[in-house]
Design a protein around this motif. Structure first.
Motif, PDB file in Angstrom:
ATOM      1  N   SER B 141    -136.593  18.900  23.424  1.00 40.92           N
ATOM      2  CA  SER B 141    -135.311  19.485  23.849  1.00 40.92           C
ATOM      3  C   SER B 141    -134.838  20.516  22.831  1.00 40.92           C
ATOM      4  CB  SER B 141    -134.267  18.398  24.134  1.00 40.92           C
ATOM      5  OG  SER B 141    -133.837  17.822  22.940  1.00 40.92           O
ATOM      6  N   SER B 142    -135.154  20.324  21.555  1.00 42.74           N
ATOM      7  CA  SER B 142    -134.767  21.317  20.542  1.00 42.74           C
ATOM      8  C   SER B 142    -135.555  22.615  20.699  1.00 42.74           C
ATOM      9  CB  SER B 142    -134.968  20.758  19.137  1.00 42.74           C
ATOM     10  OG  SER B 142    -134.101  19.670  18.925  1.00 42.74           O
ATOM     11  N   ILE B 143    -136.831  22.498  21.065  1.00 35.36           N
ATOM     12  CA  ILE B 143    -137.637  23.721  21.284  1.00 35.36           C
ATOM     13  C   ILE B 143    -137.053  24.493  22.468  1.00 35.36           C
ATOM     14  CG2 ILE B 143    -139.889  24.618  22.042  1.00 35.36           C
ATOM     15  CD1 ILE B 143    -141.206  22.310  20.519  1.00 35.36           C
ATOM     16  N   ILE B 144    -136.736  23.762  23.541  1.00 38.74           N
ATOM     17  CA  ILE B 144    -136.217  24.429  24.740  1.00 38.74           C
ATOM     18  C   ILE B 144    -134.870  25.095  24.445  1.00 38.74           C
ATOM     19  CG2 ILE B 144    -135.351  24.004  27.094  1.00 38.74           C
ATOM     20  CD1 ILE B 144    -137.684  21.985  27.384  1.00 38.74           C
ATOM     21  N   ALA B 145    -134.078  24.463  23.561  1.00 47.57           N
ATOM     22  CA  ALA B 145    -132.797  25.077  23.186  1.00 47.57           C
ATOM     23  C   ALA B 145    -133.029  26.359  22.381  1.00 47.57           C
ATOM     24  CB  ALA B 145    -131.968  24.084  22.373  1.00 47.57           C
ATOM     25  N   GLN B 148    -134.463  30.046  23.885  1.00 46.17           N
ATOM     26  CA  GLN B 148    -133.616  31.022  24.587  1.00 46.17           C
ATOM     27  C   GLN B 148    -133.220  32.168  23.658  1.00 46.17           C
ATOM     28  OE1 GLN B 148    -130.268  28.932  26.667  1.00 46.17           O
ATOM     29  NE2 GLN B 148    -131.031  27.238  25.399  1.00 46.17           N
ATOM     30  N   TYR B 149    -133.216  31.879  22.344  1.00 46.17           N
ATOM     31  CA  TYR B 149    -132.699  32.866  21.386  1.00 46.17           C
ATOM     32  C   TYR B 149    -133.794  33.526  20.550  1.00 46.17           C
ATOM     33  CZ  TYR B 149    -128.545  30.170  22.529  1.00 46.17           C
ATOM     34  OH  TYR B 149    -127.545  29.537  23.199  1.00 46.17           O
ATOM     35  N   ALA B 150    -134.834  32.767  20.272  1.00 49.06           N
ATOM     36  CA  ALA B 150    -135.893  33.281  19.390  1.00 49.06           C
ATOM     37  C   ALA B 150    -137.204  32.594  19.770  1.00 49.06           C
ATOM     38  CB  ALA B 150    -135.551  32.979  17.927  1.00 49.06           C
ATOM     39  N   PRO B 151    -138.334  33.261  19.592  1.00 49.50           N
ATOM     40  CA  PRO B 151    -139.599  32.654  20.009  1.00 49.50           C
ATOM     41  C   PRO B 151    -139.976  31.424  19.159  1.00 49.50           C
ATOM     42  CG  PRO B 151    -140.006  34.744  18.887  1.00 49.50           C
ATOM     43  CD  PRO B 151    -138.515  34.622  19.062  1.00 49.50           C
ATOM     44  N   VAL B 152    -140.565  30.458  19.828  1.00 45.34           N
ATOM     45  CA  VAL B 152    -141.124  29.283  19.153  1.00 45.34           C
ATOM     46  C   VAL B 152    -142.640  29.377  19.324  1.00 45.34           C
ATOM     47  CG1 VAL B 152    -141.253  26.767  19.096  1.00 45.34           C
ATOM     48  CG2 VAL B 152    -139.087  27.910  19.679  1.00 45.34           C
TER      49      VAL B 152
END
Lengths: 552, 303
Positions: B141-145, B148-152
């Protein structure tokens, strides 16, 4: 007075020859020249062999006459039984099925790695009688003395219609086995992968061969000498550095044999990097008696190695070897000619050093790979791993092991055991009593199956340091020197700091810092190749690893 | 693998796989911009391992570093495959989640911070099973959050690879980078061999295992965005490029219909040969924003 024969001419001196003629004539209908119809192989074995015969089944630790062994299992045990088999390496399941079916009764052998558990079980059940466990050379020697074979079952790559054999890179044991039978009226039966008009070269002349049969598939071959550099760890690298500095450089080792293992693979991969940084290229490790280890490729390519004579070949190495004839022994066809017996002799008499490892070592440096429930045998290690008292030529390393000057002192071969003090799973490698003692007693063996006797061992290397056992004075001091490098194993716990310090002072024990080896330097970045891909790259694409070692 | 390995130049490379986790992380940053957060001297260790006779490690096998990559803010989280097979426990999971959440907060405050996950992990650490599973849920869930703002970016270099719950985490990241030596899958080969026997799946057969899980196969299947050789310089360049590229138009895990159609199009009536790539690489559109094209799903199954 000279005894005269009672009745001249009554005794035949050609019984073996006549018996051989009788048997080979009985299979004539299925032969064209020496070539046997493959469909008739089981019937032919039933006629060419006789119950109670002494039969050599070629199966060393690399190539296997598996078509003949799979065919032998199919004979009728009522017609053919109680064979005395001589197998250098009991490797295939059907080797032992022969005993379960009663086709064979007694065995003489050298090594039983993959079948060691089942062999121990059959022995316990009384289904098999073991003559003796030998070293390779010893077993072949007996083929010429008191174990002369009636029939030998061997394998070759190709034959022509005259029965000439091409054994190619994996010649290995075939010449000596055939010789023992061919020149004492035994029957020589060879399986081949292919029958062709022309052979690349003749390894065994057709006049030594009686029956040739084409196998249903190429003979089985195991890549036993391939070690993936990815699995070499930092401790093995540390020990490798100590061997190079504290043994090869110290004693000026020019010629050597390496056993197979990750420890020796590490040494091979350290020569072009660590060895080079010490300025040792061209000064040590130039001549080898060695299977063609893929991990030796970087040292060869960097110009460290002048020559290599091989026991056998190795899967995937043939093209590389063929492209390096200055280094390897090759035939007119360009391919390797290996020969296990000659290489064993070379490793016994002509090298400065043997470096190997073991599963267990006791406080007197006796070692064995026989552990509970397994009757693994010896293979060739004891031939390499002893000081041959028949040696008479001197070399700097051999002379360097004379502990005190004397007008009639002889030199000594370096017999080096590289052992980590613990195996994975926290079982110590140094033990009070070898498992081999109990296994030997249980199997009713006259002596315990010790692989390398402690009095032959000159050096023991562990991750703690090196024990220069040959320098120790007396049995007690030897034990203390070994304990000093045995870590926290039951043997190592006997070491006393004050005694160890005194041994280090006298150079009988050396820790890494005593010989200028930096522990922190011991990591994988020192390896000349760190993966199978690296080995392929070093070979310029000539080495083609077997699929199970490839991840690409 | 490429024909590169038959040449000597291959040996001149600086191997990325041979670097330990901390060195891997450090190597990605612009020179002297990196600092480690919750490092080994903070001694945040697993409280559960000693109870089970396992020696803990001072960083719990998870290294978090902050700095700039190509001049852009980034956090790198590296798993140490040498400790417990890179398994996720309560502490290492919390370190990863906190790092992602802090990057998310900074990004929301106008300081976009990318995350790079260097994954060498068999998944959840068995000794901390439930806590590890909970951690995986938080990580996802933290990756999905953040994405939206910066690439993971998930990097799977090998030799351990990325398995279990962490393969799901890789799946929701913006980009996946692999080497041919890396492996990606849910159930690891050893687990399958243990459950179904060696006849079914021989975990010691490298060519079989890599033909299924390996980087080349995953790349050909379109599950991986960039395949790089085991070369630290190439790796650094790739990560820098992806961070510069920013967020993909659409994330892989948002393309449910595309992947579902591929699975339904598969003919499962016969045994597949792993050497044959499941979806023909030629007709395959890279399904992420990096190289996004409209796809004709019907053409993508085997021929």
């Amino acid at each position: 007075m000279i005894n005269q024969p009672q009745e001249t001419g009554a005794k035949s001196w050609t019984t073996r020859r006549e018996e051989k003629r009788r048997r080979t004539e009985s299979v004539q209908p299925w032969l064209k020249g020496p070539i046997l119809t493959p469909e008739k192989v089981v019937d032919a074995l039933e006629l060419l062999l006789k119950s109670g015969d002494r039969v050599v089944l070629e199966g060393d630790n690399q190539k296997q006459a598996d078509f003949l062994s799979r065919s032998l299992v199919k004979v009728d045990p009522k017609k053919l039984h109680d064979l005395h088999l001589i197998i250098s390496s009991i490797s295939r399941p059907e080797h032992l099925t022969l005993f379960e079916l009663g086709i064979a009764k007694k065995v003489d052998f050298s090594f039983a790695g993959p079948q060691s558990l089942r062999l121990a079980q059959l022995l316990e059940d009384g289904k098999i009688e073991v003559g003796a466990i030998h070293t390779y050379v010893e077993l072949y020697a007996r083929l010429l003395i008191d174990l002369i074979p009636d029939v030998v079952l061997v394998c070759a790559e190709r034959a022509d219609e005259q029965g000439n054999l091409y054994t190619g890179p994996n010649t290995e044991d075939t010449p000596v086995i055939v010789e023992a039978a061919a020149f004492h009226d035994g029957i020589v039966i060879a399986q081949v992968n292919q029958i062709t008009d022309q052979l690349p070269r003749v390894d065994i002349p057709g006049s030594w061969v009686d029956v040739v049969v084409q196998a249903d598939r190429p003979f089985a071959l195991e890549p036993l000498f391939t070690r993936d550099p990815r699995k070499i760890d930092d401790l093995q690298i540390l020990m490798g550095m100590m061997v190079i500095r504290g043994i090869y450089e110290r004693h000026n080792v020019q010629s050597l044999n390496h056993g197979i293992g990750f420890g020796t693979a590490a040494i091979e991969l350290l020569l072009p990097t660590y060895g080079e940084s010490l300025g040792l290229k061209g000064k040590i490790c130039q001549h080898w008696a060695l299977n063609p280890h893929p991990t030796l490729i970087p040292a060869i390519e960097s110009g460290w190695v002048k020559s290599v004579h091989c026991f056998g070949s190795e899967v995937g190495m043939d093209d590389y070897i063929a492209a390096r004839p200055d280094i390897f022994f090759t035939g007119r066809d360009g391919r390797l000619r290996s020969n296990r017996v000659l290489c064993q002799l070379a490793g016994q008499y002509a090298v400065d050093a043997f470096v190997g490892s073991t599963l267990q070592m006791d406080g007197d440096a006796n070692s064995s790979t026989v552990t509970k429930g397994r009757l693994a045998g010896f293979g060739g290690a004891p031939n390499m791993g002893h000081d041959p008292h028949g040696r008479r030529h001197a070399s700097p390393a051999w002379l360097d092991l004379i502990p005190s000057p004397s007008p009639i002192a002889r030199g000594r071969k370096l017999v080096v055991q590289v052992v980590e003090t613990f195996h994975s799973g926290a079982s110590p490698a140094f033990v009070e009593t070898l498992d081999a003692v109990a296994v030997g007693q249980k199997a009713g063996m006259p002596i315990a199956p010790v692989m390398i006797y402690g009095d032959d061992v000159s050096h023991v290397v562990t991750e703690e340091g090196i024990a220069y056992l040959y320098k120790a004075e007396g049995q007690e001091e030897r034990r203390r020197a070994l304990a000093a490098v045995a870590g926290v194993s039951p043997i190592g716990l006997k070491a006393k700091p004050a005694e160890t310090a005194a041994l280090r002072k006298r150079g009988i024990v050396a820790y890494p810092e005593d010989i200028g080896v930096h522990r922190l330097q011991a990591n994988r970045s020192l390896l000349a190749a760190r993966s199978m891909e690296d080995l392929v790259a070093w070979s310029g694409g000539l080495y083609t690893p077997p699929p199970r070692f490839k991840s690409w | 693998m490429s024909s590169a390995i038959s040449s000597r130049e291959y040996l001149q490379r600086r191997s990325f796989i041979e670097l330990d986790a901390r060195t891997r992380a450090k190597s990605l940053f612009d020179s002297r911009t990196d600092r480690e957060l919750a490092g080994p001297f903070d001694r945040i260790e697993s409280p559960w391992l000693p109870l089970q006779g396992v020696t803990p490690q001072a960083d719990d096998g998870c290294i978090v570093m902050r700095g700039t990559i190509g001049g852009r803010q980034a956090v790198v989280i590296a798993f140490d495959g040498a400790f417990q097979g890179g398994g996720i426990g309560e502490v290492s999971g919390a370190k990863l989640t906190s790092a992602l959440d802090l990057a998310c907060r900074d990004s929301q405050e106008g300081k976009p911070t990318s995350a790079v996950l260097l994954l060498e992990t068999g998944g959840v650490r068995l000794q901390e099973a439930n806590l590890g599973l909970a951690a995986v849920a938080e990580i996802i869930s933290s990756i999905i959050a953040l994405r939206q703002y910066a690439p993971v970016i998930s990097v799977i270099a090998g030799p351990i690879g990325c398995f279990g719950g962490m393969s799901l985490a890789a799946g929701v990241s913006s980009y996946i980078v692999m080497t041919p030596e890396g492996r990606l899958g849910l159930n690891g080969p050893e687990v399958i061999e243990e459950e179904s026997g060696v006849e079914e799946f021989d975990a010691s057969d490298r060519s079989l295992i890599w033909s299924i899980y390996g980087g080349q196969q995953r790349y050909n299947q379109g599950l991986v965005d960039v395949l790089v050789d085991d070369d630290a310089n190439q790796m650094i360049e790739t990560v820098r490029d992806l961070i510069a590229q920013g967020i993909p138009e659409v994330h892989r895990s948002q393309q449910v219909d595309l992947y579902r159609s591929r699975i339904t199009a598969l003919d499962t009536s016969t045994q597949w040969d792993p050497a044959v790539v499941l979806w023909s690489a030629a007709s395959l559109a890279r399904p992420t924003g990096r190289d996004q094209r409209p796809t004709d799903d019907k053409k993508e199954h085997h021929q």
